[in-house]
Design a protein around this motif. Structure first.
Motif, PDB file in Angstrom:
ATOM      1  N   TYR A  29      -2.332  23.110  44.423  1.00  0.00           N
ATOM      2  CA  TYR A  29      -2.770  24.491  44.202  1.00  0.00           C
ATOM      3  C   TYR A  29      -2.842  24.790  42.705  1.00  0.00           C
ATOM      4  CZ  TYR A  29      -2.178  25.648  49.135  1.00  0.00           C
ATOM      5  OH  TYR A  29      -2.304  25.709  50.500  1.00  0.00           O
ATOM      6  N   GLU A  50      -4.041  30.477  42.371  1.00  0.00           N
ATOM      7  CA  GLU A  50      -3.719  30.458  43.796  1.00  0.00           C
ATOM      8  C   GLU A  50      -2.229  30.691  44.029  1.00  0.00           C
ATOM      9  OE1 GLU A  50      -7.088  27.493  45.704  1.00  0.00           O
ATOM     10  OE2 GLU A  50      -5.442  26.605  44.554  1.00  0.00           O
ATOM     11  N   ILE A  51      -1.404  30.048  43.220  1.00  0.00           N
ATOM     12  CA  ILE A  51       0.042  30.253  43.355  1.00  0.00           C
ATOM     13  C   ILE A  51       0.419  31.653  42.899  1.00  0.00           C
ATOM     14  CG2 ILE A  51       2.301  29.516  42.469  1.00  0.00           C
ATOM     15  CD1 ILE A  51       1.391  26.683  42.671  1.00  0.00           C
ATOM     16  N   LEU A  60      -0.070  33.809  45.897  1.00  0.00           N
ATOM     17  CA  LEU A  60       1.042  33.696  46.830  1.00  0.00           C
ATOM     18  C   LEU A  60       2.269  34.426  46.289  1.00  0.00           C
ATOM     19  CD1 LEU A  60       0.817  29.899  47.811  1.00  0.00           C
ATOM     20  CD2 LEU A  60       0.057  31.855  49.167  1.00  0.00           C
ATOM     21  N   TYR A 114       5.861  29.673  46.537  1.00  0.00           N
ATOM     22  CA  TYR A 114       5.283  28.349  46.318  1.00  0.00           C
ATOM     23  C   TYR A 114       4.457  27.956  47.530  1.00  0.00           C
ATOM     24  CZ  TYR A 114       8.604  28.153  42.473  1.00  0.00           C
ATOM     25  OH  TYR A 114       9.308  28.429  41.331  1.00  0.00           O
ATOM     26  N   PRO A 115       3.477  27.077  47.365  1.00  0.00           N
ATOM     27  CA  PRO A 115       2.624  26.688  48.499  1.00  0.00           C
ATOM     28  C   PRO A 115       3.388  25.862  49.522  1.00  0.00           C
ATOM     29  CG  PRO A 115       2.106  25.356  46.575  1.00  0.00           C
ATOM     30  CD  PRO A 115       3.047  26.427  46.104  1.00  0.00           C
ATOM     31  N   THR A 137       2.672  23.194  50.836  1.00  0.00           N
ATOM     32  CA  THR A 137       2.502  21.753  50.662  1.00  0.00           C
ATOM     33  C   THR A 137       3.639  21.111  49.875  1.00  0.00           C
ATOM     34  OG1 THR A 137       1.095  22.260  48.754  1.00  0.00           O
ATOM     35  CG2 THR A 137      -0.011  21.786  50.839  1.00  0.00           C
ATOM     36  N   TRP A 155       1.833  32.994  53.553  1.00  0.00           N
ATOM     37  CA  TRP A 155       1.245  31.666  53.646  1.00  0.00           C
ATOM     38  C   TRP A 155       0.000  31.626  54.525  1.00  0.00           C
ATOM     39  CZ3 TRP A 155       5.998  27.883  54.314  1.00  0.00           C
ATOM     40  CH2 TRP A 155       6.547  27.637  53.040  1.00  0.00           C
ATOM     41  N   LEU A 207      -3.791  31.660  53.011  1.00  0.00           N
ATOM     42  CA  LEU A 207      -4.590  30.434  53.084  1.00  0.00           C
ATOM     43  C   LEU A 207      -5.972  30.716  53.647  1.00  0.00           C
ATOM     44  CD1 LEU A 207      -1.946  27.789  54.231  1.00  0.00           C
ATOM     45  CD2 LEU A 207      -2.710  28.384  51.923  1.00  0.00           C
ATOM     46  N   ARG A 236      -8.049  27.594  52.274  1.00  0.00           N
ATOM     47  CA  ARG A 236      -7.245  26.379  52.284  1.00  0.00           C
ATOM     48  C   ARG A 236      -6.909  25.972  53.719  1.00  0.00           C
ATOM     49  NH1 ARG A 236      -5.878  23.006  47.937  1.00  0.00           N
ATOM     50  NH2 ARG A 236      -6.126  24.168  45.994  1.00  0.00           N
TER      51      ARG A 236
END
Length: 254
Positions: free
Chosen positions: A44, A48-49, A52, A180-181, A183, A204, A208, A213
């Protein structure tokens, strides 16, 4: 009453709110330090982060502002001062939420909103009406989900009497996790916050969808639209737990 008390010392309130803003901002500073060494984190980008992070921090900030005083309940149960709330003609949960109401927590909301605003400006996303509406939906439903965790944690304190740190592990710990993502976490943890304690529905899963995502755990696309249902269910379960805990209260004896 507590707001009037805080406003009696406006400089002190401003410094406390600014301190709350600065302390919470260190979380995002840590993310910026990571990106000074890498281009992507878990696949990411920084915007993007930041998206989130902004949604998680702002939604949690609203819940913390409204009902963050719930962590004081265990102390009242232990020393018997909860009795004074039971004899007043007002809902106990409203009184607990208003107990030493901390308006300075607005600093967390402001900091999260600023990061969210930055993310919305720099994100390279093809915005549609549905995606635009998803942002306020995440904030409202996320705040409701976090509020239900606060209430459920308060209900647990009727049994444990002083378990504020256990509650904080799921509230403050939960919002840090969601910054945090998915992933970067093990699949077992992602399953836990999706199917057991549904914090993934705070940001999340709907985020997404906005970012385009792939979903963790190969979930279908329509789960992004479930936050209102999940928020309603968690609030109902938290309400049931609260009523059960309150009925079990027996004071400290004579």
């Amino acid at each position: 009453m507590w707001i009037r008390s805080l406003m009696a010392y406006r400089v002190s309130f401003a410094m406390t709110a600014l301190g709350n803003f600065a302390v919470t901002a260190f979380d995002f500073v840590a993310i910026l330090l990571m990106f000074s060494q890498v281009d992507r984190l878990g696949g990411y980008s920084l915007p993007e982060i930041a998206f989130l992070y902004g949604v998680s921090c702002t939604a949690f900030g609203f819940a913390d502002l409204a009902i963050g005083s719930m962590d004081r309940l265990g102390r009242r149960v232990r020393d018997g001062t909860l009795d004074t709330l039971l004899v007043r003609p007002a809902p106990v949960i409203a009184q607990v939420a208003g107990d030493r109401f901390g308006l300075h927590r607005i600093g967390r909301v402001t900091q999260g909103a600023l990061v969210l605003g930055y993310a919305l400006v720099v994100l390279d996303v093809g915005w549609t009406p549905v995606k635009v509406l998803m942002v306020p939906l995440m904030l409202v439903c996320g705040a409701a989900i976090f509020a239900s965790v606060f209430v459920a944690g308060g209900a647990f304190q009727f049994v444990a009497q002083d378990a504020a740190e256990v509650q904080n592990a799921f509230t403050y710990g939960g919002t840090t996790l969601l910054q945090y993502p998915p992933t970067v976490f093990a699949k077992e943890l992602v399953r836990g916050v999706t199917f057991v304690l549904p914090l993934a529905f705070v940001n999340w899963l709907p985020a997404l969808y906005v970012l385009g995502r792939p979903y963790p755990l190969d979930l279908p696309t329509w789960v992004a639209f479930l936050p209102p249902l999940v928020a309603a269910c968690t609030l109902a379960l938290a309400s049931l737990a609260w009523r059960t805990g309150l009925r079990s209260y027996r004071s400290t004896g004579s």
